[in-house]
Scaffold this motif. Structure first.
Motif, PDB file in Angstrom:
ATOM      1  N   VAL A  60       1.711  11.391  36.811  1.00  0.00           N
ATOM      2  CA  VAL A  60       2.725  11.633  35.768  1.00  0.00           C
ATOM      3  C   VAL A  60       3.978  10.801  36.055  1.00  0.00           C
ATOM      4  N   ARG A  61       4.444  10.102  35.033  1.00  0.00           N
ATOM      5  CA  ARG A  61       5.658   9.278  35.150  1.00  0.00           C
ATOM      6  C   ARG A  61       6.836  10.041  34.561  1.00  0.00           C
ATOM      7  N   ILE A  62       8.021   9.617  35.005  1.00  0.00           N
ATOM      8  CA  ILE A  62       9.223  10.315  34.556  1.00  0.00           C
ATOM      9  C   ILE A  62      10.024   9.430  33.604  1.00  0.00           C
ATOM     10  N   GLY A  63      10.485  10.032  32.511  1.00  0.00           N
ATOM     11  CA  GLY A  63      11.316   9.300  31.562  1.00  0.00           C
ATOM     12  C   GLY A  63      12.623  10.020  31.313  1.00  0.00           C
ATOM     13  N   SER A  64      13.657   9.244  30.969  1.00  0.00           N
ATOM     14  CA  SER A  64      14.925   9.846  30.544  1.00  0.00           C
ATOM     15  C   SER A  64      14.941   9.845  29.016  1.00  0.00           C
ATOM     16  N   GLN A  65      15.893  10.567  28.443  1.00  0.00           N
ATOM     17  CA  GLN A  65      15.954  10.666  26.982  1.00  0.00           C
ATOM     18  C   GLN A  65      16.935   9.675  26.368  1.00  0.00           C
ATOM     19  N   ASN A  66      17.567   8.893  27.230  1.00  0.00           N
ATOM     20  CA  ASN A  66      18.491   7.861  26.768  1.00  0.00           C
ATOM     21  C   ASN A  66      18.890   7.022  27.973  1.00  0.00           C
ATOM     22  N   VAL A  67      19.617   5.951  27.748  1.00  0.00           N
ATOM     23  CA  VAL A  67      20.160   5.139  28.846  1.00  0.00           C
ATOM     24  C   VAL A  67      21.268   4.272  28.256  1.00  0.00           C
ATOM     25  N   HIS A  68      22.352   4.088  29.036  1.00  0.00           N
ATOM     26  CA  HIS A  68      23.449   3.244  28.542  1.00  0.00           C
ATOM     27  C   HIS A  68      23.181   1.785  28.876  1.00  0.00           C
ATOM     28  N   TRP A  69      23.921   0.886  28.203  1.00  0.00           N
ATOM     29  CA  TRP A  69      23.654  -0.543  28.411  1.00  0.00           C
ATOM     30  C   TRP A  69      24.512  -1.157  29.507  1.00  0.00           C
ATOM     31  N   GLU A  70      25.554  -0.425  29.949  1.00  0.00           N
ATOM     32  CA  GLU A  70      26.370  -0.973  31.046  1.00  0.00           C
ATOM     33  C   GLU A  70      25.907  -0.380  32.367  1.00  0.00           C
ATOM     34  N   GLU A  71      26.193  -1.069  33.440  1.00  0.00           N
ATOM     35  CA  GLU A  71      25.796  -0.611  34.767  1.00  0.00           C
ATOM     36  C   GLU A  71      26.758   0.429  35.343  1.00  0.00           C
ATOM     37  N   SER A  72      28.003   0.398  34.871  1.00  0.00           N
ATOM     38  CA  SER A  72      28.992   1.396  35.292  1.00  0.00           C
ATOM     39  C   SER A  72      30.193   1.243  34.368  1.00  0.00           C
ATOM     40  N   GLY A  73      31.137   2.165  34.462  1.00  0.00           N
ATOM     41  CA  GLY A  73      32.349   2.013  33.655  1.00  0.00           C
ATOM     42  C   GLY A  73      32.793   3.311  33.022  1.00  0.00           C
ATOM     43  N   ALA A  74      33.813   3.199  32.167  1.00  0.00           N
ATOM     44  CA  ALA A  74      34.422   4.365  31.537  1.00  0.00           C
ATOM     45  C   ALA A  74      33.626   4.745  30.286  1.00  0.00           C
ATOM     46  N   PHE A  75      32.503   5.384  30.500  1.00  0.00           N
ATOM     47  CA  PHE A  75      31.627   5.790  29.396  1.00  0.00           C
ATOM     48  C   PHE A  75      31.221   7.247  29.614  1.00  0.00           C
ATOM     49  N   THR A  76      32.183   8.125  29.471  1.00  0.00           N
ATOM     50  CA  THR A  76      31.987   9.546  29.759  1.00  0.00           C
ATOM     51  C   THR A  76      30.750  10.102  29.055  1.00  0.00           C
ATOM     52  N   GLY A  77      29.927  10.752  29.855  1.00  0.00           N
ATOM     53  CA  GLY A  77      28.744  11.403  29.282  1.00  0.00           C
ATOM     54  C   GLY A  77      27.515  10.517  29.220  1.00  0.00           C
ATOM     55  N   GLU A  78      27.670   9.258  29.592  1.00  0.00           N
ATOM     56  CA  GLU A  78      26.516   8.345  29.517  1.00  0.00           C
ATOM     57  C   GLU A  78      25.866   8.183  30.891  1.00  0.00           C
ATOM     58  N   ILE A  79      24.727   7.516  30.938  1.00  0.00           N
ATOM     59  CA  ILE A  79      24.016   7.320  32.202  1.00  0.00           C
ATOM     60  C   ILE A  79      23.540   5.868  32.315  1.00  0.00           C
ATOM     61  N   ALA A  80      23.765   5.285  33.507  1.00  0.00           N
ATOM     62  CA  ALA A  80      23.442   3.864  33.702  1.00  0.00           C
ATOM     63  C   ALA A  80      21.984   3.690  34.122  1.00  0.00           C
ATOM     64  N   PRO A  81      21.404   2.528  33.797  1.00  0.00           N
ATOM     65  CA  PRO A  81      20.005   2.278  34.175  1.00  0.00           C
ATOM     66  C   PRO A  81      19.736   2.487  35.664  1.00  0.00           C
ATOM     67  N   SER A  82      20.619   1.987  36.546  1.00  0.00           N
ATOM     68  CA  SER A  82      20.337   2.090  37.996  1.00  0.00           C
ATOM     69  C   SER A  82      20.396   3.537  38.485  1.00  0.00           C
ATOM     70  N   MET A  83      21.169   4.380  37.785  1.00  0.00           N
ATOM     71  CA  MET A  83      21.220   5.806  38.172  1.00  0.00           C
ATOM     72  C   MET A  83      19.861   6.462  37.934  1.00  0.00           C
ATOM     73  N   LEU A  84      19.140   5.914  36.959  1.00  0.00           N
ATOM     74  CA  LEU A  84      17.814   6.456  36.640  1.00  0.00           C
ATOM     75  C   LEU A  84      16.745   5.862  37.544  1.00  0.00           C
ATOM     76  N   THR A  85      16.777   4.560  37.727  1.00  0.00           N
ATOM     77  CA  THR A  85      15.719   3.937  38.547  1.00  0.00           C
ATOM     78  C   THR A  85      15.830   4.402  39.997  1.00  0.00           C
ATOM     79  N   GLU A  86      17.065   4.659  40.456  1.00  0.00           N
ATOM     80  CA  GLU A  86      17.259   5.113  41.845  1.00  0.00           C
ATOM     81  C   GLU A  86      16.474   6.394  42.143  1.00  0.00           C
ATOM     82  N   ILE A  87      16.303   7.228  41.132  1.00  0.00           N
ATOM     83  CA  ILE A  87      15.598   8.500  41.367  1.00  0.00           C
ATOM     84  C   ILE A  87      14.156   8.478  40.820  1.00  0.00           C
ATOM     85  N   GLY A  88      13.654   7.285  40.577  1.00  0.00           N
ATOM     86  CA  GLY A  88      12.222   7.174  40.252  1.00  0.00           C
ATOM     87  C   GLY A  88      11.870   7.226  38.774  1.00  0.00           C
TER      88      GLY A  88
END
Ligand code: PEP
Length: 243
Positions: A60-88
């Motif tokens: 079973v693979r894991i998916g998120s329900q969204n992802v932001h386009w920036e790697e970091s920054g002032a985007f309250t409530g969003e999630i960066a791609p590397s934050m997701l890949t880091e946890i598999g």
């Protein structure tokens, strides 16, 4: 070659404890699942880490329900791609109709998200589909073609899943007829420069209709909301009977 992809979208359901409880029941039911089926669970952000740990070594693979386009920054409530890949996490839903409808998602932001996901080696599950008004006005094909044109700019088709989700069929119990879903998915495929992209159907998929849906030649899987919350029901969907 096209592959079969069955994904559960839990939306805003399940705590960490509830997610683990689901897995305890769900995983043993996959022991005899056909090898050719890819299974994904798109859980809320707070459950992704614990799910990933507990799914290590399973199919079973894991998916998120969204992802932001920036790697970091002032985007309250969003999630960066590397934050997701880091946890598999390996998949990310983009452009779900609930994001488009309630949170102002546009084709432009959906495209940014899809491209950023791919850059981080997350496979986007891109959702497209028409509303009831658009269907009644005979605009289904035009709407979907426009979505595809805008959403897929610069997107690598070899690392992509598309979900055809007629908005009027999501969470309503009102499934699109299997033949009609097959027709629209065939139209989507004809718009793509590669015929290998898996194209799912989504909208009130349940144990009672999955066999008929998966018997359609153009349909490569399902994106399942409500019915993916129950481990027994979702296992039945994953273990659909092939004809
Ligand atoms: C979805 O959330 O993508 C979906 C299709 O929901 P449901 O299966 O509940 O209609």
């Amino acid at each position: 070659m096209r592959r079969i992809v069955i994904a559960g979208n839990w939306k805003m359901h399940k705590t960490q404890a509830e997610s683990l409880e689901f897995l305890q029941s769900f995983l043993p039911q996959l022991e005899n699942t056909a090898e050719d089926r890819e299974v994904i669970l798109c859980a809320p952000y707070t459950a992704l880490g614990v799910m990933s740990k507990n799914l290590h070594g399973t199919r079973v693979r894991i998916g998120s329900q969204n992802v932001h386009w920036e790697e970091s920054g002032a985007f309250t409530g969003e999630i960066a791609p590397s934050m997701l890949t880091e946890i598999g996490v390996t998949y990310a839903v983009v452009g779900h109709s609930e994001r488009r409808q309630y949170f102002g998602e546009t084709d432009e932001t959906v495209n940014f998200r899809a491209r950023a996901a791919q850059k981080a080696e997350l496979t986007p599950i891109l959702c497209v589909g028409e509303s009831k008004e658009q269907r009644d006005a005979g605009q289904t094909e035009t709407v979907i073609k426009e979505q595809l044109k805008a959403d897929l700019v610069g997107v690598d088709l070899s690392q992509l899943v598309i979900a055809y989700e007629p908005i009027w069929a999501i969470g309503t119990g009102d499934t699109c007829e299997a033949e009609e879903a097959n027709r629209v998915i065939g139209m989507i495929r004809s718009e793509l420069s590669s015929s290998d992209v898996p194209i799912q159907y989504g909208g009130s998929v349940k144990p009672a209709n999955i066999d008929e849906i998966m018997a359609q030649p153009e349909i490569d899987g399902a994106l399942v909301g409500g019915a993916s919350l129950d481990p027994v029901g979702f296992a039945r969907i994953v273990n659909y009977e092939a004809t």
